[in-house]
Write an enzyme that holds these catalytic residues in place. Structure first.
Site: not given
Ligand code: FAD
Ligand code: UDP
Length: 364
Positions: A170, A174, A247, A278, A298, A346, A348
């Site tokens: 991911r 560069r 996780r 972070r 976090e 996984y 986005d």
């Molecule tokens: P979710 O957002 O998980 O929504 C599912 C919903 O269903 C939740 O609100 C949950 O409460 C609800 N639900 C589940 N079961 C039930 C039930 N039985 N009854 C009623 N409701 C229920 N993506 C990016 O593009 N850029 C980023 O920088 C980025 N950073 C991230 C950082 C973190 C820490 C995490 C965890 C994810 C990140 N993502 C990022 C990914 C992004 O969060 C997801 O792609 C997106 O939120 C997925 O949407 P979803 O609708 O599939 O799931």
């Molecule tokens: N990663 C790392 N060091 C960093 C940032 C990321 O080793 O400082 C690795 C780590 O394994 C992480 C993966 O790169 O799970 C993907 O990073 P990303 O920032 O995409 O993670 P996310 O946004 O999904 O938390």
């Protein structure tokens, strides 16, 4: 009573709801949390939009998706340029000429390439089969030991040589002095936070918060002929074949009486013995001018049933189990499964939106 019942108000559920409403369908959304937006939810804290479930930066190469979200709400020009802290020293991310200079003192791209080639030589004739091997073959051992190994092992709770290689792919590598974490053409954050975008997607649609579909599914099923389910796929089938593993994360939000705590939205802590991964300073995501600040530590966390499932663990064991659930899902009449939890992927945000639009497109 409704044409569609949608379980979950994250991106998958909310985009489906919006598109179905446009088609004249009557939609009900159930959300088990006390707010809409899934993991992309942002909460206002005296003018600062707090990313409650971790930093969310929208980035995509898909122009149609970029136009789609910008038609909903305006986006700002935020560019993610995180820093990494290791033993008191800051490094730029992703791996670029700044990082190579900070680590080795090299100045030109040729010098950096030569250094990486020398470091990669230990991987000669080895096809990377796990994250550790993949990382060393991409950027060499120094970078791996300083910026990757500790962070990865605490993030995922297991040794890097037991993790799938794709996770590290991911991150761009560069040979320019460019600290943009993403290589996509389009990037930004909704002005005023993601919740504004969800307010538009779900505008005029009945949303019932604090409603867990699974706690009363027989009654909810009576409300609509078609159901879109975005929760964890194994929970839908009562864990018949066992639990998929995730996780999890814990977030510690703090309000501080200072205007600028760390000068950047994201700083990663890559040493294994610092227990958080972070620190996020939310005001830098949307350039908020406030006298206070909100930061979030976090912490990666083991997951057990009942905890928030954040990252699917896409290793062989879990993928085998997922495929069994997917086969069951295909046989469920009137049910659509989608999103990060139902597809155990996984994803986005832009990918989830694309997937939701494709799903609705197929319904016709
Ligand atoms: P979710 O957002 O998980 O929504 C599912 C919903 O269903 C939740 O609100 C949950 O409460 C609800 N639900 C589940 N079961 C039930 C039930 N039985 N009854 C009623 N409701 C229920 N993506 C990016 O593009 N850029 C980023 O920088 C980025 N950073 C991230 C950082 C973190 C820490 C995490 C965890 C994810 C990140 N993502 C990022 C990914 C992004 O969060 C997801 O792609 C997106 O939120 C997925 O949407 P979803 O609708 O599939 O799931
Ligand atoms: N990663 C790392 N060091 C960093 C940032 C990321 O080793 O400082 C690795 C780590 O394994 C992480 C993966 O790169 O799970 C993907 O990073 P990303 O920032 O995409 O993670 P996310 O946004 O999904 O938390």
């Amino acid at each position: 009573m409704f044409d569609y019942l949608i379980v979950g108000s994250g991106f998958f559920g909310a985009v489906c709801a919006y598109e179905l409403k446009k088609k004249g369908k009557k939609v009900l959304v159930l959300e088990k949390r006390e707010h809409i937006g899934g993991n992309a939810f942002t909460r206002d804290n005296h003018g600062i939009q707090v990313h409650e479930y971790g930093a969310h930066i929208f980035h995509t190469n898909d122009k149609a998706i970029w136009d789609y979200v910008n038609d909903l709400v305006p986006f700002n020009r935020f560019t993610n340029s995180p820093l990494a802290m290791h033993k008191g020293k800051l490094y730029n991310l992703p791996f670029n000429m700044n990082t190579f200079n900070q680590l080795w003192g090299v100045i030109t791209p040729d010098e950096a390439k030569a250094k990486i080639a020398e470091q990669r030589s230990e991987m000669e004739n080895i096809k990377p089969s796990n994250l550790e091997e993949q990382a060393i073959s991409l950027v060499g051992r120094d970078m791996y030991e300083t910026l990757i190994k500790g962070y990865t092992e605490k993030q995922w709770g297991r040794p890097a040589d037991e993790l799938p290689a794709f996770i590290i792919n991911r991150l761009p590598v560069r040979f320019t002095y460019d600290n943009n974490y993403f290589s996509d053409k389009y990037q930004g954050i909704p002005i005023g936070g993601y919740t504004k975008l969800f307010d538009v997607l779900l505008g005029g649609i009945e949303v019932r918060l604090n409603c867990d579909y699974l706690s009363d599914r027989d009654n909810y099923n009576k409300l609509a002929d078609n159901i879109i389910y975005t929760g964890p796929i194994d929970s839908y089938f009562n864990y018949e074949y066992g639990e998929l593993e995730y996780r999890s994360l814990k977030f510690k939000h703090s309000i501080l009486p200072t205007a600028n705590f760390q000068g950047n939205a994201v700083i990663n802590y890559t040493e294994k013995d610092v227990d958080f991964t972070r620190i996020i300073e939310h005001k830098h995501f949307d350039f908020t001018d406030a006298e206070h600040t909100v930061i979030t530590h976090e912490y990666p966390a083991d997951w057990k049933l009942g905890d928030e499932p954040f990252y699917p663990i896409n290793d062989d064991k879990n993928m085998k189990l997922f495929k069994k659930y997917r086969s069951l899902a295909k046989m469920e009449k009137g049910m659509i499964f989608g999103g990060r939890l139902s597809e155990y992927k996984y994803y986005d945000m832009h990918q989830v939106i694309r997937s939701a639009l494709n799903t609705i497109g197929k319904i016709g």
